[in-house]
Design an enzyme around this catalytic site. Sequence first.
Site, PDB file in Angstrom:
ATOM      1  N   SER A 146      18.467   1.932  -8.676  1.00 12.06           N
ATOM      2  CA  SER A 146      18.815   0.593  -8.190  1.00 12.06           C
ATOM      3  C   SER A 146      19.312   0.618  -6.747  1.00 12.06           C
ATOM      4  CB  SER A 146      19.901   0.025  -9.123  1.00 12.06           C
ATOM      5  OG  SER A 146      20.770  -0.820  -8.432  1.00 12.06           O
TER       6      SER A 146
HETATM    7  N1  LIG Z   1      23.605  -8.733  -5.380  1.00 15.64           N
HETATM    8  C1  LIG Z   1      23.892  -7.779  -6.430  1.00 15.64           C
HETATM    9  C2  LIG Z   1      22.630  -7.495  -7.205  1.00 15.64           C
HETATM   10  C3  LIG Z   1      22.931  -6.700  -8.458  1.00 15.64           C
HETATM   11  C4  LIG Z   1      21.736  -6.661  -9.381  1.00 15.64           C
HETATM   12  O1  LIG Z   1      21.008  -7.650  -9.536  1.00 15.64           O
HETATM   13  N2  LIG Z   1      21.523  -5.505 -10.018  1.00 15.64           N
HETATM   14  C5  LIG Z   1      20.442  -5.394 -10.972  1.00 15.64           C
HETATM   15  C6  LIG Z   1      19.901  -3.979 -10.943  1.00 15.64           C
HETATM   16  S1  LIG Z   1      19.226  -3.575  -9.350  1.00 15.64           S
HETATM   17  C7  LIG Z   1      20.979  -5.691 -12.354  1.00 15.64           C
HETATM   18  O2  LIG Z   1      22.135  -5.437 -12.623  1.00 15.64           O
HETATM   19  N3  LIG Z   1      20.153  -6.252 -13.250  1.00 15.64           N
HETATM   20  C8  LIG Z   1      20.544  -6.488 -14.606  1.00 15.64           C
HETATM   21  C9  LIG Z   1      21.093  -7.849 -14.881  1.00 15.64           C
HETATM   22  O3  LIG Z   1      21.295  -8.660 -13.937  1.00 15.64           O
HETATM   23  O4  LIG Z   1      21.305  -8.149 -16.058  1.00 15.64           O
HETATM   24  C10 LIG Z   1      24.478  -6.509  -5.822  1.00 15.64           C
HETATM   25  O5  LIG Z   1      24.177  -6.227  -4.664  1.00 15.64           O
HETATM   26  O6  LIG Z   1      25.248  -5.812  -6.486  1.00 15.64           O
END
Ligand SMILES: N[C@@H](CCC(=O)N[C@@H](CS)C(=O)NCC(=O)O)C(=O)O
Length: 210
Positions: free
Chosen positions: A9
């Site tokens: 990620s």
């Molecule tokens: N803007 C956030 C984005 C975080 C994000 O969307 N992470 C994804 C993985 S890259 C995630 O957790 N996806 C699972 C979900 O939202 O349930 C950051 O920079 O931390």
Amino acid sequence: MDLYYRPGSAPCRSVLMTAKALGVEFDKKTIINTRAGEQFTPEYLKINPQHTIPTLHDHGFALWESRAIMVYLVEKYGKDDKLFPKDVQKQALINQRLYFDMGTLYKSFSEYYYPQIFLKKPANEESYKKIEVAFEFLNTFLEGQTYSAGEDYSLADIAFLASVSTFDVAGFDFKRYANVARWYEHAKKLTPGWEDNWAGCQEFRKYFDN
Ligand SMILES: N[C@@H](CCC(=O)N[C@@H](CS)C(=O)NCC(=O)O)C(=O)O
């Protein structure tokens, strides 16, 4: 202090690079497999009801949003303020770049690539153009500049490195943006944890094929 993350990620990788640059070690690093829905367990939702990774858990204090975590790590654990200076204007410029990274550059990645990777949808031309616009802006910011926010290496460079390397591993031809290509080669060399970041990018690359 614990970190919940996934190696592939991009937002997690920028936090890991920041920690490495600061010499910060996490007591526990827990991999959350978001594709298997591990972010929806009651235990994890109790820490982060928004169920995103990365999430930092610092002795009862929970924080998510990668760029907010990066700033927190510098302010709480940095030996100095080099990566996020206390000087108001220097800091404001870094914040502008971090918001641009989140709201424009990485957003353009997720809008174009995520539907293709995770939903197996066809490429969308309009979304592709937004990537090009974002890179044109970044290229302009970097005109005559060694670093991406002012005269010194900062959190902005780490955040952009996580994002641009993700475009790189996705096969986006960003080398046509000469200032970005020059900055990228330099930033890679300067950033502790670049190798781990690139290994994480390879993990991310596997999503394209599964
Ligand atoms: N803007 C956030 C984005 C975080 C994000 O969307 N992470 C994804 C993985 S890259 C995630 O957790 N996806 C699972 C979900 O939202 O349930 C950051 O920079 O931390």
